[in-house]
Design a protein around this motif. Sequence first.
Motif, PDB file in Angstrom:
ATOM      1  N   TYR A   1       0.835  -1.196   0.000  1.00  0.00           N
ATOM      2  CA  TYR A   1       0.000   0.000   0.000  1.00  0.00           C
ATOM      3  C   TYR A   1       0.874   1.251   0.000  1.00  0.00           C
ATOM      4  N   GLY A   2       0.240   2.403  -0.247  1.00  0.00           N
ATOM      5  CA  GLY A   2       0.946   3.666  -0.218  1.00  0.00           C
ATOM      6  C   GLY A   2       1.281   4.104   1.194  1.00  0.00           C
ATOM      7  N   ALA A   3       2.047   5.172   1.294  1.00  0.00           N
ATOM      8  CA  ALA A   3       2.456   5.694   2.593  1.00  0.00           C
ATOM      9  C   ALA A   3       1.266   6.288   3.343  1.00  0.00           C
ATOM     10  N   GLY A   4       1.302   6.153   4.670  1.00  0.00           N
ATOM     11  CA  GLY A   4       0.316   6.819   5.517  1.00  0.00           C
ATOM     12  C   GLY A   4      -0.826   5.976   6.005  1.00  0.00           C
ATOM     13  N   GLY A   5      -1.039   4.799   5.411  1.00  0.00           N
ATOM     14  CA  GLY A   5      -2.107   3.917   5.859  1.00  0.00           C
ATOM     15  C   GLY A   5      -1.642   3.002   6.981  1.00  0.00           C
ATOM     16  N   ALA A   6      -2.571   2.176   7.474  1.00  0.00           N
ATOM     17  CA  ALA A   6      -2.254   1.309   8.614  1.00  0.00           C
ATOM     18  C   ALA A   6      -1.156   0.309   8.294  1.00  0.00           C
ATOM     19  N   ASN A   7      -1.145  -0.219   7.067  1.00  0.00           N
ATOM     20  CA  ASN A   7      -0.105  -1.169   6.690  1.00  0.00           C
ATOM     21  C   ASN A   7       1.262  -0.506   6.746  1.00  0.00           C
ATOM     22  N   ASP A   8       1.380   0.644   6.123  1.00  0.00           N
ATOM     23  CA  ASP A   8       2.641   1.369   6.082  1.00  0.00           C
ATOM     24  C   ASP A   8       3.097   1.797   7.473  1.00  0.00           C
ATOM     25  N   ILE A   9       2.188   2.364   8.247  1.00  0.00           N
ATOM     26  CA  ILE A   9       2.555   2.876   9.577  1.00  0.00           C
ATOM     27  C   ILE A   9       2.967   1.740  10.507  1.00  0.00           C
ATOM     28  N   SER A  10       2.215   0.645  10.488  1.00  0.00           N
ATOM     29  CA  SER A  10       2.559  -0.468  11.383  1.00  0.00           C
ATOM     30  C   SER A  10       3.873  -1.113  10.980  1.00  0.00           C
ATOM     31  N   LEU A  11       4.143  -1.182   9.675  1.00  0.00           N
ATOM     32  CA  LEU A  11       5.428  -1.730   9.229  1.00  0.00           C
ATOM     33  C   LEU A  11       6.578  -0.870   9.740  1.00  0.00           C
ATOM     34  N   ARG A  12       6.400   0.435   9.754  1.00  0.00           N
ATOM     35  CA  ARG A  12       7.452   1.321  10.259  1.00  0.00           C
ATOM     36  C   ARG A  12       7.652   1.119  11.769  1.00  0.00           C
ATOM     37  N   ILE A  13       6.583   0.796  12.481  1.00  0.00           N
ATOM     38  CA  ILE A  13       6.699   0.485  13.913  1.00  0.00           C
ATOM     39  C   ILE A  13       7.562  -0.761  14.100  1.00  0.00           C
ATOM     40  N   PHE A  14       7.303  -1.787  13.276  1.00  0.00           N
ATOM     41  CA  PHE A  14       8.114  -3.004  13.356  1.00  0.00           C
ATOM     42  C   PHE A  14       9.559  -2.734  12.958  1.00  0.00           C
ATOM     43  N   ASN A  15       9.746  -1.978  11.886  1.00  0.00           N
ATOM     44  CA  ASN A  15      11.115  -1.699  11.437  1.00  0.00           C
ATOM     45  C   ASN A  15      11.938  -1.001  12.514  1.00  0.00           C
ATOM     46  N   GLU A  16      11.310  -0.101  13.223  1.00  0.00           N
ATOM     47  CA  GLU A  16      12.003   0.589  14.316  1.00  0.00           C
ATOM     48  C   GLU A  16      12.487  -0.416  15.368  1.00  0.00           C
ATOM     49  N   TYR A  17      11.630  -1.374  15.683  1.00  0.00           N
ATOM     50  CA  TYR A  17      12.004  -2.424  16.648  1.00  0.00           C
ATOM     51  C   TYR A  17      13.112  -3.303  16.069  1.00  0.00           C
ATOM     52  N   PHE A  18      12.971  -3.694  14.794  1.00  0.00           N
ATOM     53  CA  PHE A  18      13.976  -4.553  14.162  1.00  0.00           C
ATOM     54  C   PHE A  18      15.356  -3.891  14.183  1.00  0.00           C
ATOM     55  N   GLU A  19      15.393  -2.614  13.857  1.00  0.00           N
ATOM     56  CA  GLU A  19      16.686  -1.913  13.820  1.00  0.00           C
ATOM     57  C   GLU A  19      17.333  -1.878  15.195  1.00  0.00           C
ATOM     58  N   ARG A  20      16.507  -1.691  16.201  1.00  0.00           N
ATOM     59  CA  ARG A  20      17.039  -1.642  17.572  1.00  0.00           C
ATOM     60  C   ARG A  20      17.561  -3.017  18.006  1.00  0.00           C
ATOM     61  N   GLU A  21      16.828  -4.068  17.657  1.00  0.00           N
ATOM     62  CA  GLU A  21      17.196  -5.406  18.112  1.00  0.00           C
ATOM     63  C   GLU A  21      18.260  -6.077  17.246  1.00  0.00           C
TER      64      GLU A  21
END
Length: 323
Positions: A38-58
């Motif tokens: 999906y495009g930027a700004g929707g629930a799919n995009d936003i939630s993926l960015r939440i996961f990516n933030e966690y992945f980068e930290r871990e």
Amino acid sequence: MPLTRRTLLASAAALAAIRPAFADAEWPTRLVRMISPYGAGGANDISLRIFNEYFERELKQQFIVENKPGAGTRIANEMVAHAPPDGSTFLYVAAPYATAEALFGKLNYERKDLAPVAMAVTAPIFLIINAKSDYKTLPELIAYGKAKTDGLTFASPGPGSQPHLAAELLFKTAGVRGLNIPFRGDSASYTELLAGRVDATFTAISSALPHIQAGNFRVLGVASSERSAIYPDAPTLVEQGFPQIVAAGWYGFMAPAATPAPIVARLQDTVLRALQDPAVKQKLLDQGLEASGRGGPEFAAFIEAETSKWSKVIEEAGLKGQQ
């Protein structure tokens, strides 16, 4: 034992077989692309960015989102299905993956080309109406539809979407005529609902909440097997006598099928740990998403069940080829 040429060759072959496993266990060693359908700004995009933030930290590596919207998520699905299976590219798959073949026929990829890694979240969908409507409950909505010559009209954010399919399932289960009217996203659906030009819609509660709080929309129920923590005041449609009407959006991670097992296992474990993190869970909840941690085999079984269920709805509603 003396070292012979044969012994040395055998040792080298053994080391070559072992080395990739060690390398895979160290994954990721370079930037990882997560493909959103999906495009930027929707629930799919936003939630993926939440996961990516966690992945980068871990995992101490950079994870980026690449948005590849279009064709009912098929563009992103095909891209990852044909990507190198080296742990550099994954798909943040969405619910239309399970219905694509039933809706569109032959695809440019096969299900065997993608391997489920972990299911991440579900997006409960709620049945909402204009608060000024004469009907106030689900039974009243159904009675109203049966009394109308043309039946009920439901807005949806697009043909073949979960809100559309949930509406088709409601029409069949309740024995009422119905017409789905697809729009480009939720906003256009809400405009029609506010204007009284459609009777109802299924939608994610997060985007509808401002209208609900303003007294413009009324929630008749949620299409979940249990009440949602996102909006617990909404009774389930199951509670209201419709046990068949269980539907939700969902997202999860998939990999090109030949991706090495140690890489898949490490990403799966990291996703499941992320879903136990209180901060991650709260951020997802704020987006109208509920944590739904399932490992690869369980996720695969879930996809098969969704495919079977919604393919039948699509066939009975005559939706194939109409998208």
